[in-house]
Design a protein around this motif. Sequence first.
Motif, mmCIF file in Angstrom:
data_model
loop_
_atom_site.group_PDB
_atom_site.id
_atom_site.type_symbol
_atom_site.label_atom_id
_atom_site.label_comp_id
_atom_site.label_asym_id
_atom_site.label_seq_id
_atom_site.Cartn_x
_atom_site.Cartn_y
_atom_site.Cartn_z
ATOM 1 N N SER A 163 0.823 -1.197 0.000
ATOM 2 C CA SER A 163 0.000 0.000 0.000
ATOM 3 C C SER A 163 0.867 1.261 0.000
ATOM 4 O O SER A 163 0.534 2.259 -0.647
ATOM 5 C CB SER A 163 -0.930 -0.006 1.220
ATOM 6 O OG SER A 163 -1.820 1.074 1.187
ATOM 7 N N SER A 164 1.994 1.200 0.700
ATOM 8 C CA SER A 164 2.943 2.326 0.667
ATOM 9 C C SER A 164 3.518 2.495 -0.734
ATOM 10 O O SER A 164 3.694 3.628 -1.215
ATOM 11 C CB SER A 164 4.077 2.090 1.669
ATOM 12 O OG SER A 164 3.601 2.045 2.983
ATOM 13 N N LEU A 165 3.814 1.367 -1.369
ATOM 14 C CA LEU A 165 4.295 1.409 -2.753
ATOM 15 C C LEU A 165 3.256 2.073 -3.655
ATOM 16 O O LEU A 165 3.590 2.912 -4.497
ATOM 17 C CB LEU A 165 4.589 -0.009 -3.239
ATOM 18 C CG LEU A 165 4.870 -0.173 -4.735
ATOM 19 C CD1 LEU A 165 6.145 0.558 -5.134
ATOM 20 C CD2 LEU A 165 4.981 -1.657 -5.109
ATOM 21 N N TYR A 166 1.993 1.719 -3.451
ATOM 22 C CA TYR A 166 0.936 2.302 -4.271
ATOM 23 C C TYR A 166 0.779 3.797 -3.995
ATOM 24 O O TYR A 166 0.575 4.589 -4.923
ATOM 25 C CB TYR A 166 -0.386 1.582 -4.017
ATOM 26 C CG TYR A 166 -1.444 1.927 -5.034
ATOM 27 C CD1 TYR A 166 -1.462 1.310 -6.276
ATOM 28 C CD2 TYR A 166 -2.402 2.897 -4.760
ATOM 29 C CE1 TYR A 166 -2.416 1.627 -7.228
ATOM 30 C CE2 TYR A 166 -3.366 3.226 -5.697
ATOM 31 C CZ TYR A 166 -3.372 2.590 -6.929
ATOM 32 O OH TYR A 166 -4.315 2.916 -7.872
ATOM 33 N N ALA A 167 0.879 4.173 -2.716
ATOM 34 C CA ALA A 167 0.811 5.598 -2.379
ATOM 35 C C ALA A 167 1.952 6.362 -3.051
ATOM 36 O O ALA A 167 1.770 7.480 -3.544
ATOM 37 C CB ALA A 167 0.877 5.781 -0.863
ATOM 38 N N LEU A 168 3.141 5.740 -3.099
ATOM 39 C CA LEU A 168 4.285 6.356 -3.773
ATOM 40 C C LEU A 168 4.018 6.502 -5.273
ATOM 41 O O LEU A 168 4.311 7.549 -5.872
ATOM 42 C CB LEU A 168 5.543 5.513 -3.541
ATOM 43 C CG LEU A 168 6.826 5.974 -4.245
ATOM 44 C CD1 LEU A 168 7.235 7.360 -3.751
ATOM 45 C CD2 LEU A 168 7.954 4.974 -4.002
ATOM 46 N N LEU A 169 3.458 5.438 -5.871
ATOM 47 C CA LEU A 169 3.139 5.493 -7.294
ATOM 48 C C LEU A 169 2.089 6.567 -7.575
ATOM 49 O O LEU A 169 2.180 7.283 -8.579
ATOM 50 C CB LEU A 169 2.628 4.127 -7.768
ATOM 51 C CG LEU A 169 3.660 2.992 -7.805
ATOM 52 C CD1 LEU A 169 2.981 1.656 -8.111
ATOM 53 C CD2 LEU A 169 4.744 3.280 -8.835
ATOM 54 N N MET A 170 1.102 6.696 -6.699
ATOM 55 C CA MET A 170 0.080 7.737 -6.862
ATOM 56 C C MET A 170 0.724 9.128 -6.823
ATOM 57 O O MET A 170 0.340 10.022 -7.573
ATOM 58 C CB MET A 170 -0.972 7.610 -5.758
ATOM 59 C CG MET A 170 -1.910 6.434 -5.918
ATOM 60 S SD MET A 170 -3.200 6.711 -7.150
ATOM 61 C CE MET A 170 -4.278 7.823 -6.241
ATOM 62 N N SER A 171 1.706 9.274 -5.934
ATOM 63 C CA SER A 171 2.399 10.565 -5.824
ATOM 64 C C SER A 171 3.227 10.838 -7.083
ATOM 65 O O SER A 171 3.223 11.949 -7.616
ATOM 66 C CB SER A 171 3.288 10.565 -4.582
ATOM 67 O OG SER A 171 3.976 11.781 -4.452
ATOM 68 N N VAL A 172 3.925 9.790 -7.575
ATOM 69 C CA VAL A 172 4.772 9.939 -8.766
ATOM 70 C C VAL A 172 3.933 10.270 -9.996
ATOM 71 O O VAL A 172 4.300 11.116 -10.815
ATOM 72 C CB VAL A 172 5.586 8.648 -8.997
ATOM 73 C CG1 VAL A 172 6.269 8.677 -10.367
ATOM 74 C CG2 VAL A 172 6.626 8.479 -7.903
ATOM 75 N N PHE A 173 2.782 9.593 -10.112
ATOM 76 C CA PHE A 173 1.914 9.790 -11.293
ATOM 77 C C PHE A 173 0.822 10.830 -11.051
ATOM 78 O O PHE A 173 -0.192 10.829 -11.740
ATOM 79 C CB PHE A 173 1.293 8.455 -11.703
ATOM 80 C CG PHE A 173 2.281 7.454 -12.228
ATOM 81 C CD1 PHE A 173 3.012 7.712 -13.375
ATOM 82 C CD2 PHE A 173 2.491 6.260 -11.563
ATOM 83 C CE1 PHE A 173 3.933 6.787 -13.856
ATOM 84 C CE2 PHE A 173 3.403 5.326 -12.030
ATOM 85 C CZ PHE A 173 4.131 5.592 -13.187
ATOM 86 N N ASN A 174 1.043 11.703 -10.050
ATOM 87 C CA ASN A 174 0.142 12.828 -9.798
ATOM 88 C C ASN A 174 -1.300 12.362 -9.567
ATOM 89 O O ASN A 174 -2.249 12.864 -10.180
ATOM 90 C CB ASN A 174 0.205 13.824 -10.962
ATOM 91 C CG ASN A 174 -0.383 15.174 -10.604
ATOM 92 O OD1 ASN A 174 -0.401 15.555 -9.433
ATOM 93 N ND2 ASN A 174 -0.871 15.896 -11.599
ATOM 94 N N ASP A 175 -1.460 11.378 -8.686
ATOM 95 C CA ASP A 175 -2.765 10.833 -8.290
ATOM 96 C C ASP A 175 -3.538 10.183 -9.443
ATOM 97 O O ASP A 175 -4.761 10.077 -9.401
ATOM 98 C CB ASP A 175 -3.643 11.908 -7.639
ATOM 99 C CG ASP A 175 -3.186 12.244 -6.227
ATOM 100 O OD1 ASP A 175 -2.449 11.424 -5.645
ATOM 101 O OD2 ASP A 175 -3.561 13.308 -5.704
ATOM 102 N N ASN A 176 -2.822 9.729 -10.482
ATOM 103 C CA ASN A 176 -3.468 9.003 -11.580
ATOM 104 C C ASN A 176 -3.440 7.510 -11.263
ATOM 105 O O ASN A 176 -2.398 6.872 -11.315
ATOM 106 C CB ASN A 176 -2.733 9.276 -12.897
ATOM 107 C CG ASN A 176 -3.445 8.670 -14.090
ATOM 108 O OD1 ASN A 176 -3.830 7.503 -14.077
ATOM 109 N ND2 ASN A 176 -3.619 9.468 -15.128
ATOM 110 N N PHE A 177 -4.615 6.947 -10.916
ATOM 111 C CA PHE A 177 -4.604 5.563 -10.462
ATOM 112 C C PHE A 177 -4.474 4.574 -11.629
ATOM 113 O O PHE A 177 -4.176 3.401 -11.418
ATOM 114 C CB PHE A 177 -5.842 5.260 -9.597
ATOM 115 C CG PHE A 177 -7.056 4.800 -10.323
ATOM 116 C CD1 PHE A 177 -7.267 3.454 -10.568
ATOM 117 C CD2 PHE A 177 -8.019 5.701 -10.728
ATOM 118 C CE1 PHE A 177 -8.409 3.021 -11.214
ATOM 119 C CE2 PHE A 177 -9.161 5.274 -11.363
ATOM 120 C CZ PHE A 177 -9.355 3.927 -11.622
ATOM 121 N N ALA A 178 -4.662 5.024 -12.888
ATOM 122 C CA ALA A 178 -4.508 4.134 -14.041
ATOM 123 C C ALA A 178 -3.046 3.704 -14.188
ATOM 124 O O ALA A 178 -2.735 2.509 -14.244
ATOM 125 C CB ALA A 178 -4.988 4.833 -15.306
#
Length: 439
Positions: free
Chosen positions: A379-394
Amino acid sequence: MNEDRKNYYMNRNIKIYPFYLAFSWDVIFVWTIIILFYTNVKGLSYSQAIFLDSLLYISAFALSVPVSKLVAKIKPILASQIANLFVILFLILVMFGTHYFVFIIAEVCCSIFMIISNIKNSIILSDTLRVVKRDKEYNRIYGGGIGIYYFVDAICSIFATYIYQYNPYICFIAAIGVMILVELLSLLLKEPSKFVDSNVDLKAIKVEEKLTKTQVTKKSKKKFWSAFLISMLAYCLFFRGIASIDSSVLKVYLQELTNNSIIPLWSFGILYAGYRLSNSLASKFQFKYELKFGVRSLIIFCSIGILVLLGTGLIYLYAPINLVTIIITLALFYLFSSIRPANHVFIMNYIQVCLPQKDLEKGYNYKNMAEYLGYGVCSSLYALLMSVFNDNFAYSNLVYVAILAVPLIISLIFFIRSLVKKYASKYTVIKKEYVEDEF
């Protein structure tokens, strides 16, 4: 007379247990709107809100051993009652907290609740069933309790969003009221240990008395850490990891639709209620997977998890947002929601069947630790990815599943091999044709 009292109280435990588990399984009313509350009321970003969710599981992993040792000698029902008090503290801190650090403390309190209740609530049922020799009903009763929780939570999800529009703090007050009722319900449960003498294996006790303390410790450790347990923990870690984001991502998706005025806010709760209802049906009827597919059910669960994350990411990335794509996306989320509780009930049942009674508490604890670690890290990894991709969950979904799919599949292969070898030789629920297959 003692036999009659034993049967009366243990059968009463069994009748009450699904409802006690349902209302103490998780926090009703609040989880539906928690991301809305953190972002809209407390001013946090999506990534911060998801990180708090992951922190809950990271702290649960870190505290599992010390907390489980502290409550090891406490009777299961009393320990469960203590755990419920930590939920109330969590709710109060989130309600009145004004600083991010306060929310962190609140999540730690909730993690302590999870650690204690996830172990002791299972022990209450397994000990009760063993006393009256109804061990094989674990799957049905435990799954039924979780099914009731998700059904009730589906209804509460609808009310939660209506209440949220009026006053979001009322959701927290309602959740506190539910936990107080749970504490009162627990007073009707009877400790199984009061009747355990009738189920003691005297022969096993005499054998252990001949061994020294050191010999017993070495023998028990060697027996406990089997290929079955190790492979199960690896599977739990990666499956819980990949499934850790389904609820959070659905909430983010629905919030994006409401923020862009594509759907009204009141529909948020109704659509999320559909997700919870899917959880409920899957929990209640999970045994049908086992009757039809046996241990192959685990392959189905993993395949669905991977395909849903890929599908939702690709649809959101390449397809226009309209009624058709919204329906397809929600259907995929609902499908994902049907596998997580079913998988959980399967694993809990395998533990109580494959491990001796004296190792059950350790087995539940290590299983929970593996899932906490998987949830927290992933989940932390996903939160990091959301931050990197500017909250784009796709984009986040696609990269996330690309990272986790391979280790999940590998751990699944090893777990099924050890599971069939150990589980099928001791229990008869799995059909003969699945036992004879080679994996």
